[in-house]
Structures are given as C-alpha cells and as structure tokens.
Design a protein around this motif. Structure first.
Motif, PDB file in Angstrom:
ATOM      1  N   GLY B 640       0.838  -1.196  -0.081  1.00  0.00           N
ATOM      2  CA  GLY B 640      -0.210   0.003  -0.160  1.00  0.00           C
ATOM      3  C   GLY B 640       0.955   1.417   0.125  1.00  0.00           C
ATOM      4  N   ASP B 664      -4.317   0.982   2.208  1.00  0.00           N
ATOM      5  CA  ASP B 664      -3.757  -0.600   2.037  1.00  0.00           C
ATOM      6  C   ASP B 664      -4.697  -1.404   1.195  1.00  0.00           C
ATOM      7  OD1 ASP B 664      -1.860  -0.359   4.994  1.00  0.00           O
ATOM      8  OD2 ASP B 664      -3.420   0.900   5.745  1.00  0.00           O
ATOM      9  N   VAL B 679      -5.327  -0.742  11.376  1.00  0.00           N
ATOM     10  CA  VAL B 679      -4.960   0.009  10.664  1.00  0.00           C
ATOM     11  C   VAL B 679      -4.498   1.489  11.979  1.00  0.00           C
ATOM     12  CG1 VAL B 679      -4.711   1.756   8.208  1.00  0.00           C
ATOM     13  CG2 VAL B 679      -5.190  -0.666   7.901  1.00  0.00           C
ATOM     14  N   ARG B 726      -8.933   1.733   0.938  1.00  0.00           N
ATOM     15  CA  ARG B 726      -7.763   0.243   0.262  1.00  0.00           C
ATOM     16  C   ARG B 726      -8.228  -0.398  -1.041  1.00  0.00           C
ATOM     17  NH1 ARG B 726      -9.106  -1.638   5.885  1.00  0.00           N
ATOM     18  NH2 ARG B 726     -11.245  -1.410   5.228  1.00  0.00           N
ATOM     19  N   THR B 744       0.824  -3.823   9.263  1.00  0.00           N
ATOM     20  CA  THR B 744       0.809  -3.119   7.694  1.00  0.00           C
ATOM     21  C   THR B 744       0.281  -0.917   8.715  1.00  0.00           C
ATOM     22  OG1 THR B 744      -1.957  -2.320   7.874  1.00  0.00           O
ATOM     23  CG2 THR B 744      -0.765  -4.234   6.742  1.00  0.00           C
TER      24      THR B 744
END
Lengths: 154, 785
Positions: B640, B664, B679, B726, B744
């Motif tokens: 990402g 991401d 996240v 996303r 992430t």
C-alpha cells in the motif's frame, strides 16, 4: 545526574560550619533518618537508615555518609552511597560557604553529582530531581532551625 | 443468503465481555491456596553475582520460600528457537534466575514466594546481593569495537552472529558504476512494546499425576508448552497444559518464552501450591522484550533518470544482553530479505551484525524486521528523489514492480516470490485521496508565508502469513520448527458450531472473523458459532499468532476444515434426499438436488442426522467433525501507500500532523471494521516511532525511560483522524484470498512521517533527522541547516 542548590542561613559562617559538622544535628535534619552511627576504623564516615515517603521513591534505604576535603569554614565534600528499593544510589556533593557581610547571612551553595542504578533509575530525573531539591531544602532548613537564636544574625 | 457475512463489518463477538469488565485477564485469576511470587532484579547492567544472602527475607512471617539461580541448576536455560540461518550463532539464553552473571538491568536473580504479594515484595527488600560490577556497553556498533566490555565468553567482540543475504559482488559493482550514490547512517531506535496488560503466569502442580497446569499471557500457548516441556524441563509434553486466558495485547512481546514463566512453573512444584507472578509496569519496561534498535549504514545507487540500481546495507542489530526466543531471526530473515520493498532493485546486499549489549532483550515487535527494512528502503528512495530533484511519487512509480510482473522474485527472498500486487493502483488512490496537486500548491503558498508544510510517502510491502514450513526450515532461514496452523470444526446435534483453533487471539477479534468464515461457508448464523482457542487442552496444535498470520494461515485451516464438513454434509444430504452425490449441491447452508432448491436439507438437519446416526450412507461415521492442518505454499505480501502531511514550526521544531492517508491492500477483507482498527492502531504506533517513542539507556545500561511517565506512548489527542482507503488484490496463495492486516500501520507509517518532515524542511537544507523527531532535534537540525 547533576544537581545544584543554594541555601541562605541567618548566621555567621563559623556558626553554620559548626552545625554542618554536628552529626547529631545532621541526623535530626536528614529526612527520614534517626541516627548516624560512626563506622569503626573509617574516619568521618557514618552509617544510617532512611525512611522516605516521596511518591515512587518511597521505602527504606540504608547508606553511608562520608565527609572529606574539609577546609573550615569554607568548603567540604559529602559522599553518600545508599541501597534500597532494588536500587543503588551513589552521590557526591561539594559544599561551599560564603558570608555576605552586607546582608549578614551565610550563603551555602552545593553541587552534586549522582548516579542511580536499578528501579529508581528508570523513573528518571523527572521524579528524582525534584525529590533531591525538596529533600535538600528540608535538610538545610532543619539545620537552620537548630541554630540557637542567640547566634542568629537576624 | 441475502447478504454475505464474509466481508461485513459485524460487531466483535468478544467485545461485550471486554467492555463490561467480565473478561478475566491473568491477574484476575485466583486459585485456592495460591501463593505469590516477587522477583528481585539486578540493578546493574553488567555484573557478576558474588553472593546472595536470603536469610533475612526467609525469616519474614508469611514467606514460603526464597530462591536464587543456584536452586534451579537442574532447569535448562531457555531455548533460542530461531537463530540466524546458515551461520554460526553464539547463543546465550536466560536461565529462570541468573546464577552467576547478569547482562542487563532487570535480569532476575532471586525470588520470594509468600502468602501475599505484599509480603513477597517486603521480603524482597531484605535480600542482600553482593555484585562485582563490570563495565557496560549499550550501543550495538560500539560493542563490536576493540576495547569494548566483553559480555559473553563465547561471543568475541559481542557478536552473536554475522549474517548476510543478496549479491555482494554485483552490488559493489553496481554502486561503483552508479551515476548517483547516496550514503546515510540511519538509526531505527529501540522501542518498548507496552501492551495494556503486562505479563504474568500462574502455575499449579499436581503431584498425583505429575502434571502442570500453567496459565500465562502468551500469543503462542502450544509453542510455550513445547519449549517448556521438551527443552527447559525435559518432561513429556503431555505432562503440561498451557492456558492463555484473555490476553490484553501483545504486539509480539508475548510470543516468547520468558524466564519468569519457567520459574513460576518450577516454584509450583517446589512450594507445593499454585504460584502467581504478575508483572508490574516497571518490570514490564525492563524485563519484557523491546523491539527494533538498528544502526544502519546504507548506500543507494541510481541512474540520473531515477532508476534505482543498487542498495547496500550494513546493519548493527542490538539483541540485548541475552537472547530472547526468536531474537536472531528478526534482523535477518524478516529484515534483510525484505529490502527490495515495492521496487525492482537489481542489486541488493545486506550484512547484519547481531550484537550483544548490556540492555534488555530485543525481539519481535509489531512488524518485526519489516518496519526496519521499510524504513531503509523508503528513506533511500526519498534520498534519491531529493538528490535528483524528482517528485517522490514519480520516483516510486518509476521503480515499482509492475502489476504484470507477479509472481515476482526479488532474488533476496531465498526462493519465495511476491504473490500479487498492484502498487501503482494503491499509490494512485492515495494521491487522489490526499489531493496531491492541490497540496503542492498549498505548500508553495505556505512557504511564501514562512510556513513549512511537508508531504511524505511510504509505499511499503510486507511479508505476512509466515510461512511455508519447507521454506522457513531451510538452512538459510534457521527457524527451528514448522509454521503451519490447524483447526477443528464440529457441528453439534443442535446445529451449533464449535471451532477449536491453534491460533491465539489477543485483540485481533478471531472469534468474530472465524465465525464469519464459518457462517459464510456453512450458512449458519454468526451467533451459532463459537470459537475456542488458547488452551492446549482441547485445541489442536498451532504455532501461534504473530506476523499477521492468523487469517492467511490459521483461518485457512478453518476454511479447509469447513470444506471437509461440507463434503460430508453433501454425501449425507444426497443419501437423505435419495439422490446421487454428484447431483446435489451445498448452497446457502442447504443441500439440495441441482435445480430443486425447495426440497433441501439444512445444515442443522444434516448435523442432527449425522449426530443421531439413524440413517447414514454405508461406511459413514456419525457426526460432522473434521480437522485440517494448513501449511501455506507461500507467504502473502500486502502492500500500500501511506501519505502523511505535516506542518513544522521552524521556530520551535514542533511537528503537527495535519492529515494522514492510508491506502492498504491486504487482499480479501473478512471484516472491514476489524481491519480498520488494526490499521489505525498500527499507524499510531508507527507515527509514534517517528515522533515520540524511544527507549533510552544511559551509558551504564540504566533504562531511563522505565515508566509510562518517561516513555512517550502515542495519545489520541496527538493524532489526526486517519483517512483510510483500500484496494483489493486477492492473494493467490490461499483459497480465502486474504493477506494479513495486523502490522501494515507500523510498517508503513514511520517513514511516511519522517519523509513528510524532511519534505517540509527542504527549503531550510535539512536532509536528515534521527528518530524520534522531537522538537529539540528538529530545531537543532534547522539551526545547522
């Protein structure tokens, strides 16, 4: 860690020096200490237990105090080592006296260097520094109180 | 089914018990007759233990026993289960209490067991330890230099291991020929994971059966049992049950086997009563593992058009005074092999020094190796862009691995390939969300007014779902076990489903996402599914929860079990419908003949029929119950782009985060709300590394940041509202198409923030600031210009 401080006594320099050398007076003035016990065969060295009640450094500590480099009535060194609360404290303070003729006061300045190991170290200077400031203030104030009124300059 | 359960933001099944305080964490557990342990820890970072006098402590009323390391010489040192692969490792691991020497402040040297924790703590103060204090070293690079204090006899110059990957000759040559070469020394500072719940352990020994039950705060209870029984105590694995009750966060620090767990277990037998040890926050700071702590010299080479041609990295990885369970694996396999990032970098060479210092143990912390690799790569890319006056988005696009190139072999992954990706798409979406062109205009205008706005990019990849056992077990990787996962699914007579899993949930919401997979596959309501985990009694073996592997490995095992259940249900349904099995389908929780959905057997009916066993096809066993073991064929590679916008006050060095955009791609998403939560939390920790967090040791090895008042954890009021987006590139690695979402944020955020601050300060000539970028450091960098 380094600390410095200043305290002003309302007495002449010789009087202040004498009270600073009086172990009974010191024992009474040291926060949480009842008695200074001379260590055999080691001149100017005493053993003491201290009970402190300041936030994260509360607890019982046992330590030694040694006086050295005396230059009456101007200057001497105090070396302190203590243990307790899973921590070890080592410190040395150089104490200077100076008489201010104009104000008729004795000005004491101290410069200390300390190293702390263990639990206390991880609390950092944030707690230790103000605690040292507070306790040294208490100490000198308590000594000052023990100076007989007839020897006071004001 | 009207709507899919897989992919829905349903509320977490575990939350009612968590938010009402009904969940029992380790320290909530009380056993009849339980005694309490307190541990005396070394105040010195490096010292020999000359003698210990426990007599005064032992005489305190209520004290049941006082022990030192010498009382446990029959207990083996803890194992180091992941050593740097293919090279010699000079291994030194902790004992339950250190009998002779301590190598970091906080190492346990004695223990008091008493009727209460208060008594134990009071008695602890009376133990006298006579230490011979030795000189200490805390910096990993300095520790390798001549004249540095030597910590372990078997590790000359304090080097535990020296590991490398990539092509040295090719990289040297490419750097020699590069049109542009940039060198920088980057420090990835030490972080302290700080989960909300500290560690703890309760052990109970039953003499009649010679069995232990051990409750502990673990992310991997099955592995803990294996390591404790087979390696530390040398007893049959079957003589121990390990239970991880509700665990309040781990971030990696609760993966490992710690001395205290083994100590408490040994004490339960010595004392003959259950024993509890609950870690204090102060202990957590010194005695629980830390993360990161790399000093890296990097050199990046490029052509004048911005094509990156080579990356050479020399890293000193601080492993602490003694090795934690998988410490050497983190700065090697999980770091060096990720240094290609999202880019085609034809020549990479990475050399790692794993170094002992007189500091706390260092091991995996959220991201584990991958944040360190991403920081190196994303800083290197920005340095090249800056040198060539290229746009940071443009240089990324120029060097991205194109979406047509997957599966992509970055050559340093020891045979593994990136499974899927579309890096340009994620970057494009992030640029659109942030309004890149508008920002650059606003930035130029602000500069006219003497205001310093900056934008920072981080186009990361990570490796999740570790790992194919046959790969991680290769000599080059050094992992001492497998890495598959398992799950059992039972559909009870009443149609209610029980899943037992070898994965462990400590905040990830497995009970919800696993139920969603079951509901999707079997067509049962989510409420009809319960998920049991974290108890070695009654759950199949699993390697545990870390490395964002529970969806892409653990839940694939659940999915595979469900396929077996469905297959059996189909056979039974065909039998009950008097049809051939080839003619029936399993759809929306029902088995019916193709084209005749009205005459169907529901999964509940089939479960009941299977459980009763009145009418089963010839040879079929009763009950719907199956287990699957899943060993992934590859890792998964989420990716990402994160973009951070900051404003720096040039007068004070204060940094204000104005916006944070995260795009991401974690493959298929089981529960978007849970992924968003992961996240958000990850970004907070990643931003915190850039700006606030950092463990500080003084030169004597005393931890100066040992409390929540001294260690700067991120706070909600310091962070903007995150803008999360996303893209979805399913993983071809597993049938769920999932990749992994737990790390992430920490991987991506740190370089995005640092790049943003340096972008802001570009007009002032600032090229580098070490993390954490405190106002003091920023201000000093501005003064130096």
């Amino acid at each position: 860690m380094k600390f410095t401080g200043v305290f002003t006594f309302n007495a002449d320099q010789q009087t202040v020096w004498e009270i600073l050398m009086d172990t009974k007076a010191i024992a009474q003035a040291l926060p949480g200490v009842e008695e200074l016990i001379p260590v055999a065969d080691e001149p100017d060295t005493w053993r003491a237990d201290a009970k402190l009640g300041i936030a994260a450094i509360s607890g019982t500590y046992s330590g030694r105090i040694r006086m050295s480099e005396q230059q009456p009535p101007d200057k001497y060194r105090l070396t302190v080592s203590g243990e307790g609360q899973q921590s070890i404290i080592n410190g040395t303070t150089l104490i200077h006296l100076r008489y201010d003729e104009e104000q008729k006061k004795t000005i004491l300045t101290w410069e200390a260097e300390a190293s702390v190991s263990g639990k206390l170290a991880s609390i950092g200077q944030r707690v230790i520094s103000p605690a040292v400031k507070m306790m040294s203030g208490q100490f000198f104030k308590a000594l000052d109180k023990q100076i007989p009124s007839e020897k006071r300059t004001s | 089914m009207a709507s899919r359960v897989f992919g829905a933001s349903i509320k977490r099944k575990e939350d009612p018990r968590l938010i009402t305080g009904e969940a029992k964490y380790l320290d909530d557990l009380q056993l009849p007759g339980m005694a309490h342990a307190a541990i005396l820890r070394s105040p010195h970072a490096h010292a020999r233990i000359k003698s210990i006098d426990t007599s005064a402590a032992a005489a305190v009323p209520g004290v049941l026993g006082v022990f030192t390391g010498k009382d446990f010489m029959d207990v083996n040192p803890l194992p180091c289960a992941w050593q740097a692969g293919g090279v010699e490792n000079h291994v030194n691991t902790p004992r339950v209490l250190e009998p002779e020497k301590v190598t970091f402040t906080g190492a346990g040297v004695a223990v008091v067991v008493a009727e209460s924790r208060y008594i134990a703590e009071d008695a602890l103060q009376l133990i006298k330890v006579n230490y011979e204090v030795l000189p200490a070293v805390v910096d990993a690079q300095k520790a390798t230099q001549s004249g540095a204090p030597q910590i372990h006899d078997n590790a000359p110059n304090n080097v535990c291991m020296e590991w490398s990957c990539g092509d040295k000759a090719g990289t040297d040559k490419a750097l020699g020929e590069a049109e542009v070469v940039i060198k920088e020394r980057v420090v990835n500072q030490r972080l302290i994971p700080t989960p909300m719940e500290t560690r703890g352990c309760i052990a109970q020994y039953l003499p009649a059966t010679d069995e232990y039950t051990v409750w502990m705060t673990s992310q991997a209870p099955h592995v803990m049992r294996l390591l404790m029984t087979a390696f530390v105590f040398g007893i049959p694995e079957t003589k121990m049950r390990v239970i991880s009750p509700q665990v309040g966060g781990g971030f990696g620090a609760k993966i490992f086997l710690y001395p205290e767990y083994c100590l408490v277990t040994a004490l339960s037998k010595k004392i003959g009563r259950p024993v509890k040890w609950a870690e204090t926050r102060s202990e957590n700071y010194v005695a629980t593992t830390h993360g990161r702590d790399h000093i890296t010299e990097l050199e990046v080479g490029a052509k004048r058009d911005g094509t990156i041609t080579a990356l050479r990295v020399n890293t000193y990885a601080n492993l602490g005074g003694i090795l934690s369970t998988i410490a050497p694996g983190i700065p090697t396999t999980l770091y060096g092999r990720l240094l290609s990032g999202a880019y085609k970098i034809p020549n990479i060479y990475c050399h790692v020094w794993g170094v002992y210092t007189n500091t706390g143990m260092v091991d995996a912390y959220r991201g584990a190796g991958r944040p360190e690799a991403t920081f190196v790569v994303e800083r290197a890319v920005d340095m090249v862009a800056n040198q060539l006056s290229m746009d940071p988005a443009e240089i990324r696009r120029k060097n991205f691995i194109p979406s047509s190139a997957f599966p992509y072999d970055p050559k340093i992954l020891n045979g593994l390939k990136y499974d899927s990706g579309d890096y340009d798409k994620a970057l494009g979406k992030a640029l659109e969300m942030v309004g890149y062109q508008d920002f650059r205009k606003a930035q130029a205008d602000a500069r006219q007014q003497g205001r310093y706005l900056g934008i920072g990019f981080s186009s990361y990849i990570e490796m999740c779902g570790v790992a194919p056992s046959a790969w991680i077990g290769l000599p080059g990787e050094g992992w001492g076990a497998g890495l598959w996962e398992s799950a059992n699914v039972r559909v009870h007579l009443t149609g209610k489903v029980v899943v037992t899993s070898g994965s462990q949930s400590h905040g990830q919401g497995h009970e919800t996402t696993t139920a969603q997979i079951v509901a999707e596959e079997l067509g049962v309501p989510v409420e009809d599914v319960i998920v049991q985990h974290s108890d070695t009694l009654g759950t199949p073996f699993g390697y545990g929860t870390y490395g964002s592997r529970s969806a892409s490995v653990g839940q694939v095992a659940v999915f595979n079990s469900l396929q077996k259940i469905k297959e059996k249900a189909k056979k039974l349904g065909a039998h009950l419908l008097e049809a051939a099995v080839e003619d029936v389908v399993f759809e929306n929780g029902k088995v019916h003949v193709k084209g005749s959905p009205d005459k169907a057997k529901t999964i509940q009916e089939l479960a009941g029929a299977a459980a009763l066993g009145y009418s089963l096809p010839a040879g079929m066993e009763p009950f719907l119950d199956d287990t699957a073991y899943y060993d992934p064929p590859n890792c998964t590679f989420p990716f990402g782009t994160h973009i951070c916008i900051v404003e720096v006050d040039a007068g004070t060095g204060q940094i204000d985060i104005k916006r944070y955009v995260a795009v991401d791609d974690v493959g298929k998403v089981i529960n978007p709300m849970i992924v968003d939560g992961q996240v958000h939390g990850g970004i907070a920790q990643g931003v915190a590394q850039a700006l606030w967090e950092g463990a500080v040791y003084d030169e004597n090895g005393q931890l100066l940041t040992g409390s929540l008042m001294d260690y700067a954890l991120p706070r909600a009021d310091l962070l903007p509202s995150f803008e999360v987006g996303r893209t979805e590139t399913p993983s071809p690695t597993n049938p769920l198409g999932v990749k992994g979402a737990g790390e992430t944020g920490t991987i991506a955020a740190t370089p995005a923030v640092v790049n943003a601050v340096l972008d802001a300060l570009k007009p002032l000539g600032v090229l580098h600031i070490d993390m954490p970028m405190t106002p003091a450091r920023v201000w000093q960098a501005i003064q130096k210009g």
